[in-house]
Scaffold this active site. Structure first.
Site, PDB file in Angstrom:
ATOM      1  N   GLN A 213      -4.534  -1.820   9.613  1.00 37.42           N
ATOM      2  CA  GLN A 213      -4.405  -3.126   8.966  1.00 37.42           C
ATOM      3  C   GLN A 213      -5.076  -4.224   9.799  1.00 37.42           C
ATOM      4  O   GLN A 213      -4.791  -4.373  10.978  1.00 37.42           O
ATOM      5  CB  GLN A 213      -2.912  -3.441   8.731  1.00 37.42           C
ATOM      6  CG  GLN A 213      -2.676  -4.719   7.956  1.00 37.42           C
ATOM      7  CD  GLN A 213      -3.242  -4.713   6.535  1.00 37.42           C
ATOM      8  OE1 GLN A 213      -3.124  -3.726   5.809  1.00 37.42           O
ATOM      9  NE2 GLN A 213      -3.875  -5.806   6.137  1.00 37.42           N
TER      10      GLN A 213
ATOM     11  N   ASP B 266     -10.781   3.226   3.897  1.00 36.54           N
ATOM     12  CA  ASP B 266     -10.828   1.766   3.740  1.00 36.54           C
ATOM     13  C   ASP B 266     -12.248   1.234   3.984  1.00 36.54           C
ATOM     14  O   ASP B 266     -12.494   0.039   3.899  1.00 36.54           O
ATOM     15  CB  ASP B 266      -9.838   1.140   4.751  1.00 36.54           C
ATOM     16  CG  ASP B 266      -9.409  -0.259   4.344  1.00 36.54           C
ATOM     17  OD1 ASP B 266      -9.485  -0.582   3.147  1.00 36.54           O
ATOM     18  OD2 ASP B 266      -8.976  -1.027   5.221  1.00 36.54           O
TER      19      ASP B 266
ATOM     20  N   LYS C  85       0.843  -1.200   0.000  1.00 36.24           N
ATOM     21  CA  LYS C  85       0.000   0.000   0.000  1.00 36.24           C
ATOM     22  C   LYS C  85       0.878   1.250   0.000  1.00 36.24           C
ATOM     23  O   LYS C  85       0.636   2.208  -0.731  1.00 36.24           O
ATOM     24  CB  LYS C  85      -0.947  -0.024   1.210  1.00 36.24           C
ATOM     25  CG  LYS C  85      -2.067  -1.065   1.034  1.00 36.24           C
ATOM     26  CD  LYS C  85      -2.773  -1.467   2.322  1.00 36.24           C
ATOM     27  CE  LYS C  85      -3.698  -2.655   2.043  1.00 36.24           C
ATOM     28  NZ  LYS C  85      -4.319  -3.241   3.221  1.00 36.24           N
TER      29      LYS C  85
END
Ligand code: NAP
Length: 280
Positions: A97, A120, A53
């Site tokens: 994450q 996200d 990422k």
């Protein structure tokens, strides 16, 4: 039947060129789009995902800030790190994450992310807004799948879509996105009975199970659109794709289908989040 290959790698590469130009325009205007990544612990797969990422941010000229916390981090400490990033005006997107270590209240931490920075699509509020058709950054894997469907102009309206899997980051938001595209949606999960016969009725199938090649060739109706969100070390997905050239009307290869679209969508959302500042 020769199926259309839904080439996520190609679309992600094209999209990166577009994002690069937008980022350059934003940088000229004094805004450097910035993604903050938070990694708790040392899970090797998570470390690789975060690195990918951050590398993508670099390729398109965006900044990324890496927050790396030890395995022993408490929920309170993680909440503080998130709140610091929420109040940092130079951060436009926050990625926590998944998975975090099991002692952490991951839901609480996801929901602490400012909705404006939830690039996200992990907050309950973001999920609710997306489901209601209100502007929100959808969870990146299903949002990337929708972008693929739209790019290839596949007709979804009126179709019977079967989503196999109901996780908060994939199956559930996928089902809501397909519903918003006017598909008739069935969600299957680990307690679903006669799953093969349900999948056999699908005009569009999304495999999001996490079991290598769980969905068998003979469960797939001729002409169906086949989306495989799975990815396993043996380089296969959640669907047996070996016969899809002849059976499906369109399918995502593994690798090179859904995977590249996930990271690209995260970067796209971060760029969009930064761009909103221009109009403020
Ligand atoms: P997950 O959280 O483990 O969820 C798996 C889902 O599959 C659950 O809803 C589970 O049902 C269901 N399931 C498990 N066994 C089943 C069975 N025998 N029959 C029917 N349903 C079953 O996984 P996830 O995070 O959603 O990921 C799913 C897949 O997508 C994985 O292969 C993962 O690697 C991949 N993935 C890819 C990307 C990408 O960027 N390409 C991103 C995220 C995930 P219950 O709810 O009943 O337990």
């Amino acid at each position: 039947m020769t199926a259309i290959i839904l080439d996520g790698k190609k679309l992600a590469t094209l999209s990166e060129e577009f994002i690069k130009k937008e980022v350059s325009m934003l940088v000229s205007a004094g805004i450097t789009p910035t993604l903050a990544t938070i990694l708790v612990g040392h899970d090797p797969a998570s470390e690789t995902y975060v690195k990918m990422k951050r590398n993508t941010c670099k390729r398109v000229g965006m900044e990324s800030i890496a927050v790396e916390l030890p395995e022993s981090t408490t929920t309170e400490e993680l909440l503080k790190a998130i709140n610091d990033l929420n109040s940092d005006v130079n951060v436009h997107g926050i990625l926590l994450q998944h998975p975090t270590p099991s002692h952490i209240d991951e839901r609480k931490c996801f929901d602490a992310i400012d909705i404006e920075k939830d690039v996200d699509g992990v907050t309950c509020l973001g999920f609710g807004n997306m489901s209601m058709g209100i502007d929100a950054y959808g969870s990146c894997t299903p949002a990337g799948i929708v972008r693929l469907i739209e790019h290839y102009e596949l007709k979804v309206e009126g179709k019977h879509a079967v989503v196999v899997g109901r996780s908060p980051i994939l199956g559930k938001p996928m089902a809501m996105m397909l519903l918003n595209l006017n598909a008739t949606v069935t969600i299957c999960h680990s307690r679903t009975k006669n799953i093969d016969s349900i999948i056999k009725q699908a005009d569009l199938i999304v495999g999001a199970v996490g079991i290598p090649e769980f969905i068998k060739t003979e469960w797939i109706k001729e002409g169906a659109i086949v989306i495989d969100a799975g990815f396993h070390p043996e380089k296969c997905g959640d669907i047996d794709l070996s016969e899809m050239d002849n059976i499906s009307s369109a399918y995502t290869p593994v690798p090179g289908g859904v995977g590249p679209m996930t990271i690209n969508t995260l970067i796209l959302h971060t760029m969009k989040s930064a761009k909103k500042l221009i109009n403020k």
